[in-house]
Design a protein around this motif. Structure first.
Motif, mmCIF file in Angstrom:
data_model
loop_
_atom_site.group_PDB
_atom_site.id
_atom_site.type_symbol
_atom_site.label_atom_id
_atom_site.label_comp_id
_atom_site.label_asym_id
_atom_site.label_seq_id
_atom_site.Cartn_x
_atom_site.Cartn_y
_atom_site.Cartn_z
ATOM 1 N N ARG A 171 84.521 69.326 57.609
ATOM 2 C CA ARG A 171 85.775 68.602 57.049
ATOM 3 C C ARG A 171 85.545 67.084 56.849
ATOM 4 O O ARG A 171 86.266 66.323 56.127
ATOM 5 C CB ARG A 171 86.990 68.949 57.494
ATOM 6 N N LYS B 52 81.769 64.334 52.946
ATOM 7 C CA LYS B 52 81.953 64.360 51.824
ATOM 8 C C LYS B 52 80.918 65.245 51.176
ATOM 9 O O LYS B 52 81.007 65.569 49.750
ATOM 10 C CB LYS B 52 81.717 62.899 50.980
ATOM 11 N N ALA C 161 82.373 74.741 53.967
ATOM 12 C CA ALA C 161 82.253 73.828 52.897
ATOM 13 C C ALA C 161 82.498 74.370 51.476
ATOM 14 O O ALA C 161 83.478 73.515 50.942
ATOM 15 C CB ALA C 161 80.897 73.088 52.936
ATOM 16 N N THR D 123 83.834 71.519 49.363
ATOM 17 C CA THR D 123 82.701 70.143 49.458
ATOM 18 C C THR D 123 81.353 70.552 49.114
ATOM 19 O O THR D 123 81.067 71.903 49.168
ATOM 20 C CB THR D 123 82.605 69.973 50.964
#
Lengths: 159, 159, 159, 159
Positions: D95, D98, D116, D121
């Motif tokens: 989390r 990026k 992810a 992500t």
């Protein structure tokens, strides 16, 4: 080996009094001046004031957020850690620090003080909670009168 | 709709005094007699005494464990929940309950009291922590003198 | 000692296909018929279908919720556990179970399969993920063709 | 406003092959050269190799640890975050980033890939898991052939 940063936590409410805001900013400045990194809950109020202070002195600021979005950190957090774990993130703030400075107080702050004491992490208090059981005050929290005393005590208890 | 169980938390130390052990067992019995389920941290001491009491009256006992192994629960836990999250499991104990009964106290208990107050969950205290800020005692914890009063208060504040 | 319940997890998406919904409900029924308790993520879709099935056969249903509010559980959850920890609650679902039955699949389901395999908890699959590395399929997930086979396999691998 | 660091996660096993160790170290170097911070699980193997690489290029390294002790981090972690939450810390690693670069793979790595993807992500893969459902490979993981491609892809997908 990397020169690992000494990390000190600053804990306090999202809605501090003006006095507490000033204390937090000054604590943040002093932590940075002493070369330590500051960790906090990453949001507003006390947390933002402390980060603002540390940033103004060139310090590293770590914000351990309750939510999923690193961009929710206050603008003075350099390293946002997004936990997505709500209040349980309070444990992470405390466990990652070698000492904890508590300013003013919400119930969230009280939970962090409790976690720190449970883990034998020193807690330095500025206008914060005191706790008693069976009519006797627990003397584990070390109360000080100024931001510079708070950081000095924190460093003495760590090293 | 399933008849959802009303859940009450019992929190307290792993090394209670004999008096606290007796209080915990009696609180557990009374929770079961009133038809509620008991949730706790699943380990020994206060937690085990409360579960033993509830079990003896045919109640449901839920143990929210810090470790990875459901079999680490005390023998009176019917439903072990293994979090693997250490102290952060204290949040889960408190959030899952409609009221919290605190007996005696360790720093872990103090963290649970703080979480409960932060979430507006009623806290009933038997020989437990009191907390003050700026010299004024916070009056959010409701102190009672007996296990039956504790459970009665908990039920009144929920319903 | 309390007769501790054997707990089996059912994991799957919030937006299952009609076929997956049917599989989940039947798995829930079969878990209850075999005298085991069902644990799941407590929300809708696959989770709700499994709980509805278990409830219809008189089973115990445990819902480990991502949020702070026990009342957010689906109406067939008898014991809601509110973690307030978001996706991290997936770990709790898996760790508390002696076996995991995966139906269909979202990325959340995939994370739960991974946690189960990491902890050596048996994973039984119905129309769910398969995973490969270096071109070789990992054969740790045990694929079955029906709900009754799924529960039978789960029980054989536990006992 | 503080110049917030762009954070990229490197995930992989504690017992990588020599080839994977080399890939991880090179990925760490490249992340640092591009001015991003590296976040990982803070322990040995892939995590340590990536941190060693980043450190050698003067980068910032963040280690999100499963245990309670910041000093358990590998020697190349500059900022240890101690969660005390075991495997649930995998959520925090993902989390806070990026983009995620996955190298080789254990089940822990698979759980992080799943988290992810669940949070949209980007995941870049080097010799890592592929996942399929209903016989069709999920094409969300972006496979690359070299550390420099991995970091290049990560940066393109973020900015």
């Amino acid at each position: 080996m990397s020169q690992r940063k000494l990390i000190i936590a600053v804990i306090g409410a999202r809605d501090p009094s003006p006095e507490e805001t000033g204390l937090a900013e000054e604590v943040g400045k002093e932590i940075a001046r002493q070369g330590a990194a500051l960790i906090c809950g990453g949001l507003g109020g006390t947390m933002e004031a402390a980060c603002r202070g540390a940033e103004s002195e060139g310090g590293i600021t770590i914000g351990v957020l309750p939510g999923d979005d690193p961009d929710a950190a206050n603008p003075h957090v350099k390293i946002p850690i997004a936990t997505g774990m709500g209040y349980a993130r309070n444990v992470v703030v405390v466990r990652s620090a070698k000492a904890v400075i508590a300013i003013g107080g919400s119930y969230g702050t009280l939970s962090e003080i409790a976690y720190a004491l449970a883990g034998n992490t020193p807690v330095i208090g500025l206008n914060t909670w005191s706790v008693s059981i069976d009519g006797k005050q627990d003397d584990s929290i070390i109360y000080v009168q100024s931001p510079s005393q708070a950081v000095k005590q924190a460093l003495e208890l760590i090293i």
